[in-house]
Motif scaffolding. Structure first.
Motif, PDB file in Angstrom:
ATOM      1  N   THR A   1      -6.880   6.442   5.301  1.00 52.14           N
ATOM      2  CA  THR A   1      -7.358   5.749   4.116  1.00 52.14           C
ATOM      3  C   THR A   1      -6.468   4.559   3.776  1.00 52.14           C
ATOM      4  OG1 THR A   1      -8.293   7.784   3.237  1.00 52.14           O
ATOM      5  CG2 THR A   1      -7.907   6.003   1.664  1.00 52.14           C
ATOM      6  N   ALA A   2      -5.141   4.758   3.857  1.00 55.60           N
ATOM      7  CA  ALA A   2      -4.218   3.656   3.588  1.00 55.60           C
ATOM      8  C   ALA A   2      -4.443   2.507   4.568  1.00 55.60           C
ATOM      9  CB  ALA A   2      -2.783   4.145   3.665  1.00 55.60           C
ATOM     10  N   LEU A   3      -4.630   2.840   5.832  1.00 52.72           N
ATOM     11  CA  LEU A   3      -4.874   1.804   6.834  1.00 52.72           C
ATOM     12  C   LEU A   3      -6.193   1.084   6.558  1.00 52.72           C
ATOM     13  CD1 LEU A   3      -3.704   3.706  10.038  1.00 52.72           C
ATOM     14  CD2 LEU A   3      -2.555   1.782   8.920  1.00 52.72           C
ATOM     15  N   SER A   4      -7.211   1.841   6.137  1.00 51.08           N
ATOM     16  CA  SER A   4      -8.492   1.213   5.799  1.00 51.08           C
ATOM     17  C   SER A   4      -8.341   0.283   4.607  1.00 51.08           C
ATOM     18  CB  SER A   4      -9.541   2.284   5.493  1.00 51.08           C
ATOM     19  OG  SER A   4      -9.878   3.001   6.657  1.00 51.08           O
ATOM     20  N   MET A   5      -7.566   0.697   3.615  1.00 50.90           N
ATOM     21  CA  MET A   5      -7.321  -0.168   2.460  1.00 50.90           C
ATOM     22  C   MET A   5      -6.623  -1.450   2.888  1.00 50.90           C
ATOM     23  SD  MET A   5      -6.229   2.572  -0.495  1.00 50.90           S
ATOM     24  CE  MET A   5      -7.515   3.396  -1.468  1.00 50.90           C
ATOM     25  N   GLY A   6      -5.611  -1.316   3.750  1.00 48.65           N
ATOM     26  CA  GLY A   6      -4.931  -2.492   4.260  1.00 48.65           C
ATOM     27  C   GLY A   6      -5.863  -3.390   5.045  1.00 48.65           C
TER      28      GLY A   6
ATOM     29  N   VAL B   1       0.858  -1.188   0.000  1.00 48.25           N
ATOM     30  CA  VAL B   1       0.000   0.000   0.000  1.00 48.25           C
ATOM     31  C   VAL B   1       0.894   1.238   0.000  1.00 48.25           C
ATOM     32  CG1 VAL B   1      -1.843   1.253   1.181  1.00 48.25           C
ATOM     33  CG2 VAL B   1      -1.724  -1.252   1.349  1.00 48.25           C
ATOM     34  N   TYR B   2       0.686   2.087  -0.991  1.00 52.63           N
ATOM     35  CA  TYR B   2       1.440   3.348  -1.101  1.00 52.63           C
ATOM     36  C   TYR B   2       0.487   4.507  -0.920  1.00 52.63           C
ATOM     37  CZ  TYR B   2       3.196   7.426  -3.700  1.00 52.63           C
ATOM     38  OH  TYR B   2       3.545   8.695  -4.084  1.00 52.63           O
ATOM     39  N   GLU B   3       0.909   5.509  -0.157  1.00 47.16           N
ATOM     40  CA  GLU B   3       0.086   6.720  -0.027  1.00 47.16           C
ATOM     41  C   GLU B   3       0.961   7.959   0.029  1.00 47.16           C
ATOM     42  OE1 GLU B   3      -0.269   8.941   2.670  1.00 47.16           O
ATOM     43  OE2 GLU B   3       0.300   7.833   4.477  1.00 47.16           O
ATOM     44  N   ALA B   4       0.443   9.064  -0.512  1.00 49.37           N
ATOM     45  CA  ALA B   4       1.145  10.343  -0.495  1.00 49.37           C
ATOM     46  C   ALA B   4       0.164  11.455  -0.154  1.00 49.37           C
ATOM     47  CB  ALA B   4       1.790  10.621  -1.856  1.00 49.37           C
TER      48      ALA B   4
ATOM     49  N   ILE C   1       0.238  17.756  -2.135  1.00 43.77           N
ATOM     50  CA  ILE C   1      -0.475  16.569  -2.620  1.00 43.77           C
ATOM     51  C   ILE C   1      -1.751  16.391  -1.793  1.00 43.77           C
ATOM     52  CG2 ILE C   1      -0.370  14.076  -2.957  1.00 43.77           C
ATOM     53  CD1 ILE C   1       2.694  14.364  -3.067  1.00 43.77           C
ATOM     54  N   VAL C   2      -2.880  16.356  -2.473  1.00 42.00           N
ATOM     55  CA  VAL C   2      -4.167  16.232  -1.771  1.00 42.00           C
ATOM     56  C   VAL C   2      -4.339  14.827  -1.213  1.00 42.00           C
ATOM     57  CG1 VAL C   2      -6.675  16.351  -2.031  1.00 42.00           C
ATOM     58  CG2 VAL C   2      -5.222  18.038  -3.165  1.00 42.00           C
ATOM     59  N   GLY C   3      -4.016  13.821  -2.008  1.00 42.42           N
ATOM     60  CA  GLY C   3      -4.133  12.449  -1.529  1.00 42.42           C
ATOM     61  C   GLY C   3      -4.031  11.445  -2.658  1.00 42.42           C
ATOM     62  N   ASP C   4      -2.962  10.645  -2.668  1.00 40.67           N
ATOM     63  CA  ASP C   4      -2.791   9.562  -3.640  1.00 40.67           C
ATOM     64  C   ASP C   4      -2.707   8.248  -2.884  1.00 40.67           C
ATOM     65  OD1 ASP C   4      -2.586  11.582  -5.486  1.00 40.67           O
ATOM     66  OD2 ASP C   4      -0.473  11.232  -5.966  1.00 40.67           O
ATOM     67  N   HIS C   5      -3.404   7.230  -3.387  1.00 39.47           N
ATOM     68  CA  HIS C   5      -3.355   5.904  -2.776  1.00 39.47           C
ATOM     69  C   HIS C   5      -3.298   4.845  -3.871  1.00 39.47           C
ATOM     70  CE1 HIS C   5      -5.159   8.310   0.487  1.00 39.47           C
ATOM     71  NE2 HIS C   5      -4.543   7.465   1.285  1.00 39.47           N
TER      72      HIS C   5
END
Length: 269
Positions: A168-173, A153-156, A214-218
């Motif tokens: 959001t990254a944690l929720s995806m995981g 999982v990558y997030e910026a 960066i607003v949010g990339d996942h």
């Protein structure tokens, strides 16, 4: 029937976005209160002017208590300590609350769970419709690809974001871990450095970037031998989160006490 909405952190980046989102929404959603912290230099300002919309007659105040009787639902994208205080106040008055704040401790989450016995709460790590569609796609991909892939999982986000990985990254995981019947607390790997050895298949890796605006990339990558599947969401504006949160507020007014999320709002469960 009109849903009267209050916004905490009204002078912040997300608060102004929420004000704009309400103004652009249907006529049955109305900004009824705007709250900032007591030391804010913007107390007394017109909330509409803060959002660049012109005056709307809603004055920024320093206390939820001063306006709680005027609202049906509160939207809170602030910080954990402030959100918890607002959750408790809303529960006492039976006011619904939409929570976009992330980074809660286990103890703070327990307070939210208890409050949901008294009032309707919609809590999500991300209120974007697109992100919530991604959650469904991630569940499908994980179940189909199973244990034959490595998952990362990558997030910026912008340089001002204070928690990492993002909610959001944690929720995806968590979606992926649940689909594969794994305990995320045991299999998550938060960054790598040095001689880490060969990757264990069951781990779910997280990589975090904080830079610029960066607003949010996942992106979640499912990598196998010879191919990989990537599910990506990129937000170019906070308005995607604002529209979703305002939609959730309108939906929440009609719900009984309980803890809901954006999947409930969108009918994806």
């Amino acid at each position: 029937m009109t849903t009267k909405i209050g916004i905490t952190g009204a002078a912040g980046r997300m608060g102004r976005t929420l004000i704009e989102a309400i103004a652009a929404s249907s006529d049955d959603l109305q900004l009824a209160a705007a709250i900032e912290h007591p030391e804010s230099s913007l107390l007394g300002a017109d909330a509409g002017e803060l959002a660049g919309l012109g005056k709307n007659g809603v004055v920024v105040v320093a206390s939820l208590d001063a306006v709680i009787s005027n609202i049906d639902v509160l939207i809170d994208f602030t910080v954990p300590a402030a959100t918890i205080a607002n959750v408790q106040a809303c529960a006492e008055q039976g006011i619904g609350i939409v929570i976009g704040t992330t980074g809660f401790t286990a103890e703070q989450q327990a307070i939210i769970d208890t409050a949901a016995m008294k009032t309707a709460i919609c809590k999500a790590s991300n209120f974007s419709t697109g992100v919530n569609v991604c959650f469904k796609l991630l569940d499908m991909a994980a179940r189909v690809l199973g244990d034959d892939v490595d998952i990362e999982v990558y997030e910026a986000h912008h340089r001002h974001k204070v928690d990492a990985p993002s909610g959001t990254a944690l929720s995806m995981g968590q979606v992926v871990a649940d689909a594969l019947d794994r305990d995320l607390d045991k299999v998550a790997v938060y960054g790598r450095e040095g001689q880490t050895g060969a990757r264990e298949r069951e781990t779910i890796g997280f990589a975090t970037v904080r830079a610029g605006d960066i607003v949010g990339d996942h992106t979640v990558t499912f990598a196998a031998e010879g191919e990989r599947v990537e599910i990506t969401h990129k937000a170019s504006s906070r308005m995607s989160f604002g529209r979703g949160a305002v939609r959730a507020a309108g939906w929440l007014k009609a719900q009984n006490a309980g803890l809901y999320d954006m999947q409930d709002v969108l009918g994806l469960k």
